[in-house]
Every structure is written in C-alpha cells, then in structure tokens.
Design an enzyme around this catalytic site. Structure first.
Site, PDB file in Angstrom:
ATOM      1  CB  CYS A 213      -0.905   0.018   1.240  1.00  0.00           C
ATOM      2  SG  CYS A 213      -2.247  -1.182   1.128  1.00  0.00           S
TER       3      CYS A 213
ATOM      4  CB  CYS B  24      -4.344  -0.612  -1.035  1.00  0.00           C
ATOM      5  SG  CYS B  24      -2.804  -1.525  -0.836  1.00  0.00           S
TER       6      CYS B  24
END
Ligand code: N1C
Length: 266
Positions: free
Chosen positions: A85, A167
């Site tokens: 992420c 993400c």
C-alpha cells in the site's frame, strides 16, 4: 516434371504496424528470470517456463484483431504480485520520467516495476489465425487496423489489474508540458482511474511535471486536471496535486542542468 517436395506456408496477414519484436520469446523468458531471480528474488518461486507459455498461448494461432482480456487471464493469474500500500505509481505521457524516478526511489512501483510489466515493456507481439507462429512481419496498428489488437488488449488488462490492486495513497506523474495533462483517452484516464477501489484507495496524489526550461504554468489548476479531480470526487477518492514535485524536478535537472529553473539545484 517431378514435382518434388513443396513446402506451402500460408501467407500471413499483412498489417500496417511493426511486427513482433525479434527474439520475442527469448527476451520474455530472459526478463522473467532476471526479474524473479535478481530484481525481486522473493518471487523466485514463479515458474518462468509456464509464464512464457501462458503469454504466447494468449495470442498464437488467433486473429490479432479479436484479442480479448479473457485470453490473458491465465497469464495474469500466474503473475499475481502484491504491491505494498502507498507504493503504486501511475504515469501518463511521462513514461521516461516516472521510470527514472522509480529507479532511484526503489520502493515505488510503476507497472513496469512488476513482473508482467517488466517482461512486456517495449515489446510488440501478434499471431495469425492460420499459423502457429508469431508474425514478425507486421502487427495491427491501433489506429489503422484495429483497437482490439493483441498488445493494446494486454495493456488494458494489466493496467486494470494494477489499478484494482492498488491501496492507500497512490501517485501519478503527469506531463504538464502538453495541453491534455490529464487525457481521458489514455490508459491512465480510461482504465486506471476507473478501476481504483474507493474502499482501499484513500487518495490520489498527482505530480504535474513541466519540462525544465519550458514556460511556467500552473497545471494543477488547468481544466484537464480539474476534470480528473471531478471524476475522483464522484468516485469518493480524495485528490491532491503538486506542480513540479521537488525530487522528480531534481532528476530532470540532473539530465538538463542549464535552464535557469535548475539553478537552485546545481
Ligand atoms: O496511456 P497512458 O500513457 O496513460 O498509459 C500509462 C498508464 C501507466 O500508469 C501504466 O500503469 O497505463 C499503464 N501502462 C503501462 O504500464 C505501459 N507500458 C507500456 C499503459 N501503457 C503502457 N505501455 C505502452 O505505452 C502501451 O503501448 C500504451 O499504448 C502506451 C501508453 O503510453 P501513454 O499514452 O504515455
């Protein structure tokens, strides 16, 4: 008259674009091993022979103008990879700069810093429905032959997956020296922006870079970038924008130190 042995090969279809890259399969396999053994040894368990086969099976013996994302599904499955992420970097009309940056900033990933993007980057490929071989002579041109061609469909499919997997806070490098800084017809504008998952992606941060020595303009407030902002708002993804992000500016100035806008650095 003795006829002898005649070898008849079906003539391959002729297209307007350049043909398959010479030594395509060898380059693909070599890159797969380089990536999984040397660049990211944590992916050393990936089966490059199988991946290479899945790649060619996706397009050999098929009409290169009727390629589908489905054709590439087995390949996508074999090359699944996790990007942490906050580490995804998109780009549009700024390929060189974005890749220069991830080379130095090794923890950011463009699609070409993942296995499948690394393998396919810069290559061209197509098959022919009447032959089991690659067509090294010509391949469909996106404009003049067909848009559903074997490599455009591939980039659509892998770009889509890359965006779906992203993400946290994601980034994009945009080119502020062209009028369409955000282009709705580009892969970034057409595929990636719409495949970000709002439940996972909290923010898109845009870095709008101008050529050094070019005119100064504030592209973050331009209408095309405002369009991107609007689209993201509708998708409930926060947006932020910065003109001439310092670390990337620095790289531009390393390559081209003369302009006065680089004086600060050199
Ligand atoms: O159409 P673009 O840029 O906006 O595509 C870039 C965007 C990036 O964020 C990537 O994740 O889409 C992904 N991507 C590639 O990684 C890629 N590598 C090579 C899309 N296209 C890619 N290519 C080839 O460059 C492909 O042939 C496609 O048509 C061009 C897109 O370049 P662009 O217009 O500058």
């Amino acid at each position: 008259v003795p006829v002898g042995i005649l070898m008849w090969r079906h003539p391959l279809q002729e297209w307007k674009g350049k043909g398959t890259t010479a030594h395509f399969y060898e380059i693909l396999l070599g890159r797969c091993y380089t990536y999984t053994q040397i660049v990211r040894p944590e992916l050393g368990h990936k089966d490059c022979q199988k991946i290479g086969k899945a790649f060619t099976t996706a397009f050999l013996s098929k009409d290169p103008c009727s390629s589908t994302e489905q054709d590439y599904q087995p390949l996508l499955e074999l090359t699944a990879q996790t990007v942490p992420c906050n580490k995804t970097l998109f780009w549009s009309k700024s390929s060189q700069l974005a890749h220069d940056y991830t080379r130095v900033q090794g923890d950011l990933f463009t699609l070409e810093d993942t296995l499948l993007g690394y393998m396919a980057d810069g290559l061209k490929w197509c098959g022919d429905p009447r032959s089991s071989e690659m067509n090294y002579q010509s391949c469909p041109d996106w404009r003049e032959d067909c848009s559903n061609n074997s490599f455009s469909v591939f980039w659509n499919a892998v770009s889509k997956r890359f965006a779906e997997d992203a993400c946290g806070v994601v980034h994009v490098v945009l080119n502020g020296s062209i009028s369409n800084t955000f282009d709705e017809r580009s892969t970034f504008g057409r595929v990636e922006v719409f495949n970000l998952r709002p439940e996972k992606v909290h923010q898109l941060q845009a870095w709008v870079m101008h050529d050094v020595g070019g005119v100064h303009s504030d592209s973050c407030s331009s209408s095309s970038v405002n369009n991107l902002k609007r689209i993201l708002k509708e998708r409930s993804i926060a947006f932020s924008c910065q003109n001439n992000y310092g670390p990337i500016r620095l790289l531009q100035c390393v390559k081209n130190p003369e302009p006065s806008s680089c004086r600060f650095y050199v």
